[in-house]
Design a protein around this motif. Sequence first.
Motif, mmCIF file in Angstrom:
data_model
loop_
_atom_site.group_PDB
_atom_site.id
_atom_site.type_symbol
_atom_site.label_atom_id
_atom_site.label_comp_id
_atom_site.label_asym_id
_atom_site.label_seq_id
_atom_site.Cartn_x
_atom_site.Cartn_y
_atom_site.Cartn_z
ATOM 1 N N ALA A 33 -37.674 12.441 -9.124
ATOM 2 C CA ALA A 33 -36.845 13.251 -10.020
ATOM 3 C C ALA A 33 -37.086 14.740 -9.815
ATOM 4 O O ALA A 33 -36.157 15.548 -9.931
ATOM 5 C CB ALA A 33 -37.119 12.868 -11.470
ATOM 6 N N ALA A 34 -38.328 15.108 -9.492
ATOM 7 C CA ALA A 34 -38.674 16.513 -9.272
ATOM 8 C C ALA A 34 -38.263 16.992 -7.875
ATOM 9 O O ALA A 34 -38.342 18.183 -7.585
ATOM 10 C CB ALA A 34 -40.168 16.717 -9.465
ATOM 11 N N GLY A 35 -37.847 16.069 -7.019
ATOM 12 C CA GLY A 35 -37.453 16.443 -5.660
ATOM 13 C C GLY A 35 -38.616 16.507 -4.684
ATOM 14 O O GLY A 35 -38.426 16.909 -3.534
ATOM 15 N N ALA A 36 -39.804 16.118 -5.120
ATOM 16 C CA ALA A 36 -40.967 16.161 -4.236
ATOM 17 C C ALA A 36 -40.918 15.049 -3.195
ATOM 18 O O ALA A 36 -41.356 15.226 -2.057
ATOM 19 C CB ALA A 36 -42.256 16.064 -5.048
ATOM 20 N N VAL A 37 -40.388 13.904 -3.583
ATOM 21 C CA VAL A 37 -40.200 12.784 -2.654
ATOM 22 C C VAL A 37 -38.700 12.557 -2.555
ATOM 23 O O VAL A 37 -38.032 12.274 -3.551
ATOM 24 C CB VAL A 37 -40.905 11.498 -3.156
ATOM 25 N N LYS A 38 -38.169 12.708 -1.354
ATOM 26 C CA LYS A 38 -36.744 12.525 -1.132
ATOM 27 C C LYS A 38 -36.417 11.038 -1.069
ATOM 28 O O LYS A 38 -37.253 10.233 -0.675
ATOM 29 C CB LYS A 38 -36.320 13.203 0.165
ATOM 30 N N TYR A 39 -35.207 10.702 -1.471
ATOM 31 C CA TYR A 39 -34.766 9.321 -1.425
ATOM 32 C C TYR A 39 -33.278 9.278 -1.143
ATOM 33 O O TYR A 39 -32.583 10.293 -1.212
ATOM 34 C CB TYR A 39 -35.085 8.597 -2.742
ATOM 35 N N ILE A 40 -32.803 8.105 -0.794
ATOM 36 C CA ILE A 40 -31.378 7.903 -0.585
ATOM 37 C C ILE A 40 -30.905 6.850 -1.580
ATOM 38 O O ILE A 40 -31.699 6.045 -2.067
ATOM 39 C CB ILE A 40 -31.055 7.476 0.870
ATOM 40 N N LYS A 41 -29.621 6.885 -1.892
ATOM 41 C CA LYS A 41 -29.032 5.875 -2.769
ATOM 42 C C LYS A 41 -28.113 4.999 -1.941
ATOM 43 O O LYS A 41 -27.267 5.496 -1.202
ATOM 44 C CB LYS A 41 -28.262 6.528 -3.913
ATOM 45 N N LEU A 42 -28.310 3.709 -2.061
ATOM 46 C CA LEU A 42 -27.436 2.726 -1.435
ATOM 47 C C LEU A 42 -26.817 1.931 -2.580
ATOM 48 O O LEU A 42 -27.459 1.039 -3.129
ATOM 49 C CB LEU A 42 -28.230 1.794 -0.511
ATOM 50 N N GLY A 43 -25.626 2.316 -2.959
ATOM 51 C CA GLY A 43 -25.031 1.727 -4.147
ATOM 52 C C GLY A 43 -25.832 2.157 -5.359
ATOM 53 O O GLY A 43 -26.012 3.343 -5.592
ATOM 54 N N ARG A 44 -26.356 1.195 -6.112
ATOM 55 C CA ARG A 44 -27.185 1.513 -7.277
ATOM 56 C C ARG A 44 -28.662 1.521 -6.941
ATOM 57 O O ARG A 44 -29.489 1.775 -7.810
ATOM 58 C CB ARG A 44 -26.914 0.484 -8.375
#
Length: 64
Positions: A33-44
Motif C-alpha cells: 500500500a505504501a508503494g515500497a513493494v511493487k505488485y501487479i493486479k491480475l483481475g482481482r
Amino acid sequence: MSMTAPADRLLYTPKEAAGVLAIGRSTLYELMAAGAVKYIKLGRCRRIRRSDLESYVAGLSPAA
C-alpha cells in the motif's frame, strides 16, 4: 505446506511473498500500500514479481 515458495517462480501470492521475506502478511500488505513493494493486479488477484522482491531487499539499508 511450506511457508516459503520455490525460488524459481516468477510470480508470488502475497502470502508466499511474505514467507519469502520472513515477514507477516499484514506487513507485506502495508508495504504494498505504501508503494515500497511493487505488485501487479491480475483481475482481482495481486501478484508480486520475484524481481520486485529482490529490488525491495536490495534497497533496504542495514541497521546502524
